[in-house]
Design a protein around this motif. Structure first.
Motif, mmCIF file in Angstrom:
data_model
loop_
_atom_site.group_PDB
_atom_site.id
_atom_site.type_symbol
_atom_site.label_atom_id
_atom_site.label_comp_id
_atom_site.label_asym_id
_atom_site.label_seq_id
_atom_site.Cartn_x
_atom_site.Cartn_y
_atom_site.Cartn_z
ATOM 1 N N THR A 116 0.855 -0.961 0.129
ATOM 2 C CA THR A 116 0.185 0.095 0.123
ATOM 3 C C THR A 116 0.875 1.206 0.036
ATOM 4 O OG1 THR A 116 -1.865 -1.034 1.237
ATOM 5 C CG2 THR A 116 -1.794 1.350 1.321
ATOM 6 N N LEU A 117 1.797 1.325 0.966
ATOM 7 C CA LEU A 117 2.690 2.222 1.110
ATOM 8 C C LEU A 117 3.587 2.740 -0.239
ATOM 9 C CD1 LEU A 117 3.913 1.991 4.646
ATOM 10 C CD2 LEU A 117 2.134 3.700 3.584
ATOM 11 N N GLN A 118 4.057 1.552 -1.052
ATOM 12 C CA GLN A 118 4.836 1.636 -2.340
ATOM 13 C C GLN A 118 3.871 2.146 -3.326
ATOM 14 O OE1 GLN A 118 7.806 0.873 -2.822
ATOM 15 N NE2 GLN A 118 8.625 -0.648 -1.437
ATOM 16 N N ASN A 119 2.647 1.897 -3.330
ATOM 17 C CA ASN A 119 1.677 2.299 -4.513
ATOM 18 C C ASN A 119 1.313 3.901 -4.059
ATOM 19 O OD1 ASN A 119 1.186 -0.292 -5.849
ATOM 20 N ND2 ASN A 119 -0.230 -0.620 -4.485
ATOM 21 N N LEU A 120 1.247 4.223 -2.964
ATOM 22 C CA LEU A 120 1.023 5.928 -2.573
ATOM 23 C C LEU A 120 2.148 6.570 -2.642
ATOM 24 C CD1 LEU A 120 -1.140 5.376 0.771
ATOM 25 C CD2 LEU A 120 -1.824 6.370 -1.601
ATOM 26 N N TYR A 121 3.333 6.189 -2.534
ATOM 27 C CA TYR A 121 4.505 7.152 -2.428
ATOM 28 C C TYR A 121 5.887 6.658 -3.422
ATOM 29 C CZ TYR A 121 2.318 8.348 1.957
ATOM 30 O OH TYR A 121 1.342 8.982 2.805
ATOM 31 N N LEU A 122 5.649 5.494 -3.866
ATOM 32 C CA LEU A 122 6.474 4.960 -5.221
ATOM 33 C C LEU A 122 8.007 5.110 -4.479
ATOM 34 C CD1 LEU A 122 5.471 7.137 -8.023
ATOM 35 C CD2 LEU A 122 4.679 4.997 -7.525
ATOM 36 N N PHE A 123 8.111 4.347 -3.408
ATOM 37 C CA PHE A 123 9.416 3.940 -2.660
ATOM 38 C C PHE A 123 10.104 2.976 -3.573
ATOM 39 C CE2 PHE A 123 6.786 4.797 1.223
ATOM 40 C CZ PHE A 123 7.223 5.942 1.639
ATOM 41 N N ASP A 124 11.602 3.032 -3.396
ATOM 42 C CA ASP A 124 12.218 1.954 -4.050
ATOM 43 C C ASP A 124 11.926 0.530 -3.447
ATOM 44 O OD1 ASP A 124 14.471 0.886 -5.412
ATOM 45 O OD2 ASP A 124 15.872 2.300 -4.982
ATOM 46 N N THR A 125 11.522 -0.312 -4.672
ATOM 47 C CA THR A 125 11.283 -1.551 -4.269
ATOM 48 C C THR A 125 12.681 -2.482 -4.037
ATOM 49 O OG1 THR A 125 11.088 -2.399 -6.563
ATOM 50 C CG2 THR A 125 9.049 -1.463 -5.533
ATOM 51 N N ASN A 126 13.857 -1.968 -4.278
ATOM 52 C CA ASN A 126 14.921 -2.568 -4.029
ATOM 53 C C ASN A 126 15.686 -2.048 -2.942
ATOM 54 O OD1 ASN A 126 15.014 -4.312 -6.469
ATOM 55 N ND2 ASN A 126 15.397 -2.487 -7.529
ATOM 56 N N ARG A 127 15.130 -1.138 -2.222
ATOM 57 C CA ARG A 127 15.621 -0.526 -0.751
ATOM 58 C C ARG A 127 14.606 -0.607 0.164
ATOM 59 N NH1 ARG A 127 19.002 4.444 -2.008
ATOM 60 N NH2 ARG A 127 16.875 5.225 -3.531
ATOM 61 N N THR A 128 14.066 -1.552 0.384
ATOM 62 C CA THR A 128 12.979 -1.801 1.424
ATOM 63 C C THR A 128 13.599 -2.596 2.662
ATOM 64 O OG1 THR A 128 11.416 -1.820 -0.310
ATOM 65 C CG2 THR A 128 10.583 -2.580 2.011
ATOM 66 N N PHE A 129 13.688 -1.834 3.917
ATOM 67 C CA PHE A 129 14.703 -2.527 4.987
ATOM 68 C C PHE A 129 13.819 -2.592 6.162
ATOM 69 C CE2 PHE A 129 17.445 0.386 2.771
ATOM 70 C CZ PHE A 129 17.927 -0.517 1.660
ATOM 71 N N ALA A 130 14.405 -3.508 7.099
ATOM 72 C CA ALA A 130 13.586 -3.653 8.410
ATOM 73 C C ALA A 130 14.540 -3.720 9.498
ATOM 74 C CB ALA A 130 12.565 -4.902 8.508
ATOM 75 N N THR A 131 14.251 -3.046 10.652
ATOM 76 C CA THR A 131 15.161 -3.082 11.769
ATOM 77 C C THR A 131 14.166 -3.441 12.920
ATOM 78 O OG1 THR A 131 16.712 -2.115 13.045
ATOM 79 C CG2 THR A 131 15.155 -0.539 12.120
ATOM 80 N N GLY A 132 14.674 -3.964 14.095
ATOM 81 C CA GLY A 132 13.718 -4.112 15.378
ATOM 82 C C GLY A 132 14.595 -4.368 16.626
ATOM 83 N N PHE A 133 13.847 -4.138 17.520
ATOM 84 C CA PHE A 133 14.589 -4.136 19.017
ATOM 85 C C PHE A 133 13.789 -5.539 19.521
ATOM 86 C CE2 PHE A 133 14.203 -3.333 23.632
ATOM 87 C CZ PHE A 133 15.464 -3.710 23.915
ATOM 88 N N SER A 134 14.465 -6.432 20.066
ATOM 89 C CA SER A 134 14.117 -7.594 21.033
ATOM 90 C C SER A 134 13.063 -8.233 20.312
ATOM 91 C CB SER A 134 13.574 -6.938 22.257
ATOM 92 O OG SER A 134 13.030 -7.995 23.160
ATOM 93 N N TYR A 135 11.871 -8.186 20.591
ATOM 94 C CA TYR A 135 10.775 -9.019 19.773
ATOM 95 C C TYR A 135 10.739 -8.595 18.493
ATOM 96 C CZ TYR A 135 6.767 -12.540 20.266
ATOM 97 O OH TYR A 135 6.161 -13.527 20.295
ATOM 98 N N GLY A 136 11.007 -7.427 18.288
ATOM 99 C CA GLY A 136 10.851 -6.587 16.898
ATOM 100 C C GLY A 136 12.181 -7.272 15.969
ATOM 101 N N ALA A 137 13.237 -7.428 16.728
ATOM 102 C CA ALA A 137 14.328 -7.997 15.919
ATOM 103 C C ALA A 137 14.157 -9.431 15.573
ATOM 104 C CB ALA A 137 15.534 -8.039 16.913
ATOM 105 N N GLU A 138 13.505 -10.053 16.473
ATOM 106 C CA GLU A 138 13.153 -11.561 16.054
ATOM 107 C C GLU A 138 11.963 -11.439 14.916
ATOM 108 O OE1 GLU A 138 12.134 -12.281 20.016
ATOM 109 O OE2 GLU A 138 14.313 -12.330 20.405
ATOM 110 N N MET A 139 11.102 -10.518 14.934
ATOM 111 C CA MET A 139 9.997 -10.303 13.754
ATOM 112 C C MET A 139 11.102 -9.964 12.466
ATOM 113 S SD MET A 139 7.162 -10.765 12.563
ATOM 114 C CE MET A 139 6.457 -10.502 11.160
ATOM 115 N N CYS A 140 12.121 -9.408 12.451
ATOM 116 C CA CYS A 140 12.938 -9.199 11.412
ATOM 117 C C CYS A 140 13.519 -10.188 10.642
ATOM 118 C CB CYS A 140 14.063 -8.174 11.826
ATOM 119 S SG CYS A 140 13.708 -6.513 12.193
#
Length: 337
Positions: free
Chosen positions: A114-138
């Motif tokens: 949805t966000l890609q369609n709205l804002y035309l982000f770079d589909t080759n530079r989509t990243f994820a970071t997270g802390f603790s449980y969020g890190a495990e989700m990464c």
């Protein structure tokens, strides 16, 4: 008597804004997220998903990581989704990511579409970071994809649990692992978490990633001991020069279960958010230069003073402030009574 605590480094910064909450319906459930997009962000810019820990929320992750500052300076979007209460099927009454199933993988993929369609982000530079449980989700996101929806991850203070083997790696993905050796929640050396089972050590995770991505040792060094506590952060970097994949490993000696930060917000030798963006900026793109040594300090002048919410302030006591200069640099300061 007033004392000025002035950090020994500077970094560029623009205005920080609270963005959200926004809502997105997925599987007939209203999901919350926060989204910060710099003014006049070009199309084909990167987007980073920052995932909070157990019991947290997107607003909390936005506040303590400070990614919005970096977003404004280096032209990337930053999204902070919120997990569902008992999203992992537990009964704690706290928010938790579904790392034993695919509902949150599907949610983040759908939100990203949805966000890609709205804002035309770079589909080759989509990243994820997270802390603790969020890190495990990464880790879970990186393993549960048949194509690189997520192009690189940077988990901090998390691990890979045995139950997460519902998905096995199927694509190569660059990864930055950050972990403190004195983490008493998710042990650096691996262990067993009640009701969740055994999990891997940080060293074993990195070793597996290096082998899987066919990387070779690039460089090793230790960060400067900015807080003079004699506890160094050891950095090891691996690289596959054919594919461009990278595996970086930050071992924070005597580091605990925290989002690492420098004074006045933390007592560590580096700002995790800045190191994470430095890593992401090298994936599928020309490296973004975070070296600020070329700023002409003697030619700059003060434009304004703001607090952590971006509000203009006059000099005050016992409050973290940002002193913004005409060349785009900023100094973190706190005046202590």
């Amino acid at each position: 008597m007033k004392r000025l605590l002035l950090l020994s480094f500077i970094f560029p910064l623009f205005i920080y804004g609270q963005d959200g909450p926004f809502y997105f319906t997925h599987n007939n459930i209203q999901r919350e997220y926060y989204l910060h997009i710099p003014n006049n962000l070009p199309v084909n810019s990167p987007i980073v998903y920052a995932l909070h820990g157990w019991g947290g929320g997107g607003d909390e992750m936005m506040t303590y990581t400070g990614f919005n500052f970096l977003s404004d300076q280096y032209n990337f979007a930053i999204c902070y989704p919120t997990a569902l209460i008992d999203g992992d099927g537990g009964s704690s009454g706290l928010t938790s990511w579904n790392t034993n199933g695919l509902s949150d993988v599907d949610f983040i993929h759908a939100l990203n579409d949805t966000l890609q369609n709205l804002y035309l982000f770079d589909t080759n530079r989509t990243f994820a970071t997270g802390f603790s449980y969020g890190a495990e989700m990464c880790f879970h996101l990186s393993r549960c994809q048949n194509s690189n929806v997520i192009d690189a991850i940077a988990p901090l203070a998390g691990s890979i649990f045995n139950y997460m083997n519902i998905c096995m790696p199927s694509t190569n993905i660059s990864t930055l692992v950050l972990h403190g050796t004195n983490d008493n929640v998710v042990n650096y050396n691996g262990g067993y978490f009640p009701n969740y089972g055994p999990y891997m050590s940080a060293n074993d995770i990195v070793s597996d990633l290096v082998i899987y991505n066919s990387c070779i040792l690039d460089t090793t060094y230790s960060l400067l001991d900015l807080n003079n506590d004699n506890n160094l952060t050891d950095v090891v970097k691996y690289h596959n020069y054919n594919t461009g994949n990278r595996v970086w490993f930050y071992t924070v000696n005597n580091g605990s279960h925290v989002w690492f930060d420098t004074a006045p917000w933390g007592s560590d030798d580096f700002w995790a958010s800045e190191e994470i963006w430095h890593f992401f900026s090298q994936i599928n793109s020309i490296t973004t230069n975070l070296d600020n040594t070329n700023h002409k300090i003697n030619d700059r002048y003060l434009i304004k003073i703001i607090d952590v919410l971006g509000r203009e302030k006059v000099q005050s006591i016992n409050t973290p402030l940002f002193f913004i200069y005409n060349d785009g640099t900023v100094e973190k300061r706190i005046f202590i009574e």
